[in-house]
Design a protein around this motif. Structure first.
Motif, short mmCIF file in Angstrom:
data_model
loop_
_atom_site.label_atom_id
_atom_site.label_comp_id
_atom_site.label_asym_id
_atom_site.label_seq_id
_atom_site.Cartn_x
_atom_site.Cartn_y
_atom_site.Cartn_z
N ALA A 211 0.83 -1.21 0.00
CA ALA A 211 0.00 0.00 0.00
C ALA A 211 0.87 1.26 0.00
O ALA A 211 0.57 2.22 -0.73
CB ALA A 211 -0.93 -0.01 1.21
N LYS A 212 1.93 1.27 0.78
CA LYS A 212 2.80 2.45 0.83
C LYS A 212 3.52 2.66 -0.50
O LYS A 212 3.79 3.80 -0.90
CB LYS A 212 3.83 2.31 1.96
N SER A 213 3.83 1.57 -1.20
CA SER A 213 4.54 1.69 -2.47
C SER A 213 3.68 2.34 -3.55
O SER A 213 4.19 2.75 -4.60
CB SER A 213 5.02 0.32 -2.94
N GLU A 214 2.37 2.43 -3.31
CA GLU A 214 1.48 3.07 -4.29
C GLU A 214 1.88 4.51 -4.56
O GLU A 214 1.64 5.03 -5.66
CB GLU A 214 0.04 3.02 -3.80
N LEU A 215 2.50 5.16 -3.58
CA LEU A 215 2.92 6.54 -3.79
C LEU A 215 3.99 6.63 -4.88
O LEU A 215 3.96 7.54 -5.72
CB LEU A 215 3.45 7.14 -2.48
N VAL A 216 4.93 5.70 -4.87
CA VAL A 216 5.98 5.69 -5.90
C VAL A 216 5.35 5.45 -7.27
O VAL A 216 5.68 6.12 -8.25
CB VAL A 216 7.04 4.62 -5.58
N THR A 217 4.44 4.53 -7.33
CA THR A 217 3.79 4.20 -8.60
C THR A 217 2.96 5.35 -9.14
O THR A 217 2.88 5.55 -10.36
CB THR A 217 2.89 2.96 -8.42
#
Length: 470
Positions: A211-217
């Motif tokens: 979920a946190k990696s969604e920001l990078v994407t």
């Protein structure tokens, strides 16, 4: 907000415009946008959001009395104000934020930073906003405005003169960060850490990391990912950033970090460290208590560097910050009885960091007192995580452990089981009982930490203790 006509707002939100008085399609609106009628000012736009406990449609009249000239509603109300009827006011709010930010960005030099992480978002947001505000008009969230309402409300504060927008993104569920960050596509994506906060709602820590990696994407492909390389789950997001062609800047204590901290020292006067960046070293003295805030400072310095601010300038500005935020490691009380009110939120990681800070800043001859409430949203791990904090408090030799509320009883039992006997640990039913106990128990030389999740409300107990010993 930038000025938009009523017709433009209706088109952007996909709503049905109902005019009153002298308003026309071309009437311009540029006031504050909010879901709280109490925050309305002259020319404001009120978002009548239905809620679990109440319905914003009931407060349209109050919003008008405070200056609102437009209401976004899901059904017409009787109040005398121009209304735009939309299927979903939260979706309409997001659409409006997306369009406003896009227009400002296209017309000028607006740069956008997105921040996420299980802990430290609000502190890092405040640190970065403080650094950037000396270089240009900076918009950042009030408190922890990081959800489906707070994030777009913050975005809508940008105007043609705004140079930086700092957005904080919380995750209510998988996909939340992608949706919110997708409204603005940040130029800089900052991921702080992946911890147990909210892990119960995601099905575990690996799902939280995703979920946190969604920001990078969701950030711009030509942008920068600022990643905590001390956290393996965050460091692994480099692969996502590399795959999108983003620049990656790491921060942490690791030798490979682009911005690195060493020689960290914590005392009652703040936190010191040596910051290394660009081949040079700089001393940093934060007035904010706690070694864990050095990581937040590193994130802010690194993000600011991606926007062209030198490490020296970033550090000198950080050193002016008095507290991270109200109720976040906030010093209160007096020199005899010092209260640290850190009860705005709590997770296993932040609880452990706060307890370690309490132990570090207490001098010989002084007494450590931890007033602890429950940590929420931990799901099936709640029991073992409360056990772990109870054990840690004893192993750090916290001399008085005051546990408040039935939800935190297991923390108390763990402390007793580890050896906190003879009134060293006590369990009290509520805040009032805790206040009455502490009012007579606290003495000169006590250093008192108050820590719990926001829902428990111990921040108010901290305020009462701070006032009592002011």
């Amino acid at each position: 907000m930038i000025a938009l006509s009523l017709a433009e707002i209706a088109t952007i939100t996909g709503g049905d415009l109902r005019l009153v008085g002298t308003d026309t399609d071309s009437t311009l609106v540029d006031g504050v946008v909010d879901t709280d009628s109490r925050n309305m000012t002259a020319g404001g736009i009120f978002i009548a959001k239905p809620g679990a406990d109440t319905d914003g449609h009931r407060f349209v009249g109050a919003a008008v009395a405070n200056g609102a000239v437009l209401a976004l509603v899901e059904h017409l109300v009787d109040d005398e104000v121009t209304q735009i009827v939309v299927p979903d006011v939260v979706e309409a709010l997001g659409a409006l934020a997306r369009e406003v930010v896009a227009r400002v960005r296209a017309a000028g030099d607006l740069k956008i930073v997105g921040i996420t992480g299980s802990n430290g978002k609000t502190t890092t947001k405040n640190f970065l906003a403080r650094i950037l505000q000396d270089d240009g008009e900076t918009v950042a969230p009030i408190n922890s405005y990081n959800n489906e309402v707070g994030a777009p409300v913050t975005m809508l504060r940008v105007t043609e003169t705004t140079r930086y927008l700092v957005s904080e993104f919380g995750a209510a569920a998988p996909g939340s960060i992608a949706k919110l960050a997708g409204l603005v596509e940040p130029d800089v994506a900052v991921v702080l850490m992946v911890g147990m906060a909210h892990a119960g709602g995601f099905g575990g820590i690996e799902a939280t990391a995703k979920a946190k990696s969604e920001l990078v994407t969701a950030s711009r492909a030509d942008g920068t990912a600022v990643l905590n390389i001390d956290d393996p789950r965050v460091a692994a997001m480099r692969e996502i950033a590399d795959g999108r062609g983003m620049t990656v800047l790491g921060f942490g204590r690791n030798e490979e970090a682009a911005v690195r901290a060493s020689d960290v020292e914590v005392s009652a006067s703040g936190t010191r460290a040596t910051i290394t960046a660009g081949g040079a070293s700089y001393p940093l003295h934060l007035k904010v208590l706690g070694a864990h805030h050095i990581s937040n400072a590193l994130a802010a310095i690194t993000a600011a560097g991606a926007l062209g601010v030198s490490p020296a300038d970033a550090i000198s500005r950080l050193e002016t910050v008095e507290i991270a935020e109200r109720w976040r490691m906030q010093p209160m009380g007096n020199d005899r009885v010092r209260i640290i009110n850190d009860a705005y939120n709590a997770s296993p990681d932040s609880m452990a960091a706060a307890l370690r800070t309490l132990a570090q800043i207490t001098a010989p001859g002084e007494r450590t007192v931890a007033v602890l409430g429950a940590m929420s949203e931990l799901g099936e791990t709640a029991g073992e995580e409360h056990d772990r904090i109870g054990l840690l408090a004893v192993r750090l030799n916290i001399q008085r452990i005051v546990v408040v509320g039935p939800e935190a009883r297991r923390l108390y039992l763990a402390a007793v089981g580890e050896g906190s006997w003879d009134s060293e640990a006590i369990h009290l039913p509520d805040q009032d009982a805790a206040f009455e106990y502490l009012r007579t128990e606290l003495r000169d030389g006590d250093r008192v930490l108050v820590k719990s999740s926001n829902s428990v409300g111990l921040r108010h107990l901290g305020d009462r203790l701070g006032e009592l010993f002011s």
